[in-house]
Write a protein that holds these residues in place. Structure first.
Motif, PDB file in Angstrom:
ATOM      1  N   VAL A  87      47.068  19.633  25.377  1.00  0.00           N
ATOM      2  CA  VAL A  87      48.435  19.395  25.835  1.00  0.00           C
ATOM      3  C   VAL A  87      49.014  20.685  26.411  1.00  0.00           C
ATOM      4  O   VAL A  87      48.583  21.785  26.069  1.00  0.00           O
ATOM      5  N   TRP A  88      49.988  20.519  27.287  1.00  0.00           N
ATOM      6  CA  TRP A  88      50.790  21.622  27.799  1.00  0.00           C
ATOM      7  C   TRP A  88      52.214  21.434  27.314  1.00  0.00           C
ATOM      8  O   TRP A  88      52.725  20.314  27.277  1.00  0.00           O
ATOM      9  N   PRO A  97      54.954  28.209  30.157  1.00  0.00           N
ATOM     10  CA  PRO A  97      54.049  27.216  29.570  1.00  0.00           C
ATOM     11  C   PRO A  97      53.157  27.800  28.484  1.00  0.00           C
ATOM     12  O   PRO A  97      52.847  28.993  28.473  1.00  0.00           O
ATOM     13  N   PHE A  98      52.736  26.931  27.591  1.00  0.00           N
ATOM     14  CA  PHE A  98      51.611  27.243  26.721  1.00  0.00           C
ATOM     15  C   PHE A  98      50.725  26.010  26.620  1.00  0.00           C
ATOM     16  O   PHE A  98      51.188  24.880  26.724  1.00  0.00           O
ATOM     17  N   THR A  99      49.438  26.254  26.469  1.00  0.00           N
ATOM     18  CA  THR A  99      48.476  25.176  26.319  1.00  0.00           C
ATOM     19  C   THR A  99      47.991  25.162  24.883  1.00  0.00           C
ATOM     20  O   THR A  99      47.887  26.223  24.248  1.00  0.00           O
ATOM     21  N   CYS A 100      47.737  23.977  24.368  1.00  0.00           N
ATOM     22  CA  CYS A 100      47.355  23.862  22.966  1.00  0.00           C
ATOM     23  C   CYS A 100      46.290  22.777  22.821  1.00  0.00           C
ATOM     24  O   CYS A 100      46.431  21.679  23.370  1.00  0.00           O
ATOM     25  N   SER A 101      45.221  23.111  22.109  1.00  0.00           N
ATOM     26  CA  SER A 101      44.186  22.140  21.773  1.00  0.00           C
ATOM     27  C   SER A 101      44.472  21.628  20.367  1.00  0.00           C
ATOM     28  O   SER A 101      44.494  22.409  19.414  1.00  0.00           O
ATOM     29  N   ARG A 120      48.785  10.203  22.592  1.00  0.00           N
ATOM     30  CA  ARG A 120      50.149   9.858  22.995  1.00  0.00           C
ATOM     31  C   ARG A 120      51.178  10.568  22.117  1.00  0.00           C
ATOM     32  O   ARG A 120      52.191  11.071  22.607  1.00  0.00           O
ATOM     33  N   ILE A 121      50.917  10.608  20.810  1.00  0.00           N
ATOM     34  CA  ILE A 121      51.827  11.290  19.888  1.00  0.00           C
ATOM     35  C   ILE A 121      51.860  12.782  20.188  1.00  0.00           C
ATOM     36  O   ILE A 121      52.928  13.405  20.231  1.00  0.00           O
ATOM     37  N   ALA A 122      50.686  13.376  20.424  1.00  0.00           N
ATOM     38  CA  ALA A 122      50.626  14.814  20.723  1.00  0.00           C
ATOM     39  C   ALA A 122      51.395  15.139  21.995  1.00  0.00           C
ATOM     40  O   ALA A 122      52.180  16.103  22.042  1.00  0.00           O
ATOM     41  N   HIS A 123      51.204  14.337  23.045  1.00  0.00           N
ATOM     42  CA  HIS A 123      51.901  14.583  24.307  1.00  0.00           C
ATOM     43  C   HIS A 123      53.407  14.356  24.174  1.00  0.00           C
ATOM     44  O   HIS A 123      54.204  15.068  24.787  1.00  0.00           O
ATOM     45  N   GLY A 158      46.466  27.540  20.423  1.00  0.00           N
ATOM     46  CA  GLY A 158      47.217  27.663  21.662  1.00  0.00           C
ATOM     47  C   GLY A 158      47.131  29.024  22.317  1.00  0.00           C
ATOM     48  O   GLY A 158      46.918  30.042  21.651  1.00  0.00           O
ATOM     49  N   GLU A 159      47.285  29.024  23.640  1.00  0.00           N
ATOM     50  CA  GLU A 159      47.453  30.264  24.410  1.00  0.00           C
ATOM     51  C   GLU A 159      48.787  30.192  25.118  1.00  0.00           C
ATOM     52  O   GLU A 159      49.082  29.200  25.805  1.00  0.00           O
ATOM     53  N   HIS A 160      49.592  31.246  24.975  1.00  0.00           N
ATOM     54  CA  HIS A 160      50.977  31.242  25.435  1.00  0.00           C
ATOM     55  C   HIS A 160      51.163  32.215  26.602  1.00  0.00           C
ATOM     56  O   HIS A 160      50.897  33.410  26.458  1.00  0.00           O
ATOM     57  N   LEU A 161      51.625  31.686  27.735  1.00  0.00           N
ATOM     58  CA  LEU A 161      51.816  32.545  28.900  1.00  0.00           C
ATOM     59  C   LEU A 161      52.951  33.537  28.705  1.00  0.00           C
ATOM     60  O   LEU A 161      53.023  34.534  29.408  1.00  0.00           O
ATOM     61  N   CYS A 162      53.849  33.278  27.732  1.00  0.00           N
ATOM     62  CA  CYS A 162      54.909  34.258  27.463  1.00  0.00           C
ATOM     63  C   CYS A 162      54.319  35.546  26.883  1.00  0.00           C
ATOM     64  O   CYS A 162      54.971  36.588  26.907  1.00  0.00           O
TER      65      CYS A 162
END
Length: 199
Positions: A87-88, A97-101, A120-123, A158-162
């Motif tokens: 998810v983003w 943005p951050f992306t998370c598995s 669906r719940i995660a998104h 997660g990886e966070h662009l901030c």
């Protein structure tokens, strides 16, 4: 200058057909581009404020559809683990943005949650201004509520662009967990969960 007049001026400058109810985010995007030294009317940016507005509406008004479809099962107390849900989201501190598995585990009761519902719940939780810790906690709370199982675990990497784009400017992976019921106590259920998570 009123908001309506300002929006009409922006639309005229960008050669955009005025709408009956222009999205105020368009004017905000024009102001942002102007403030950072750009010309919103130049060729490469024509239409950017509209695209910006559409994207924000699409992100914040996301509809996950049905998230609570359950199926009867004759085999209760099984460990169900769904992993690799990507998810983003947007960091609420910097609007970056951050992306998370996401991995979700639960021990089934008399009913099983439909497979697509995990994603669906995660998104649904990702499509809002977030912090990763609240993201995984919110997903876990919904899984508990919908399935009726107290044995639920959600893990997010997660990886966070901030952090990657600003400040220290280095990439790193952050792990957050929300673990409940038998999964949170030493014993066979926790051991089984950890075995699956590390396989």
């Amino acid at each position: 200058m009123s908001t309506d007049v300002e929006t009409e001026s922006v639309a005229a400058a960008l050669d955009i057909e005025p709408e009956s109810e222009p999205d105020p985010l368009i004017a905000l995007a024009v102001a942002l581009l102007t403030e950072i030294g750009e010309d919103p009317s130049r060729d490469g940016l024509r239409g950017t404020p509209e695209r910006f507005a559409r994207w924000w509406r699409e992100f914040t008004e996301y509809d996950p559809g049905t998230v609570s479809t359950l199926f009867e099962t004759t085999t209760a107390a099984q460990l169900v683990l769904v992993s690799g849900i990507e998810v983003w989201s947007l960091c609420e501190h910097h609007l970056l943005p951050f992306t998370c598995s996401i991995s979700i585990a639960y021990r089934s009761t008399e009913q099983l949650l439909g497979l697509s519902k995990f994603a669906r719940i995660a998104h649904q939780h990702a499509h809002r201004l977030q912090v990763q810790e609240r993201l995984v906690a919110g997903i876990a709370a919904d899984i508990i509520r919908i399935t009726g199982s107290e044995d639920v675990a959600v893990v997010g990497h997660g990886e966070h662009l901030c952090m990657t784009m600003r400040g220290i400017k280095t990439s790193a992976r952050m792990t957050s967990t929300s673990i409940h019921g038998d999964f949170g106590r030493p014993g066979p259920a926790r051991d089984e969960l950890l075995t699956f998570l590390h396989s």
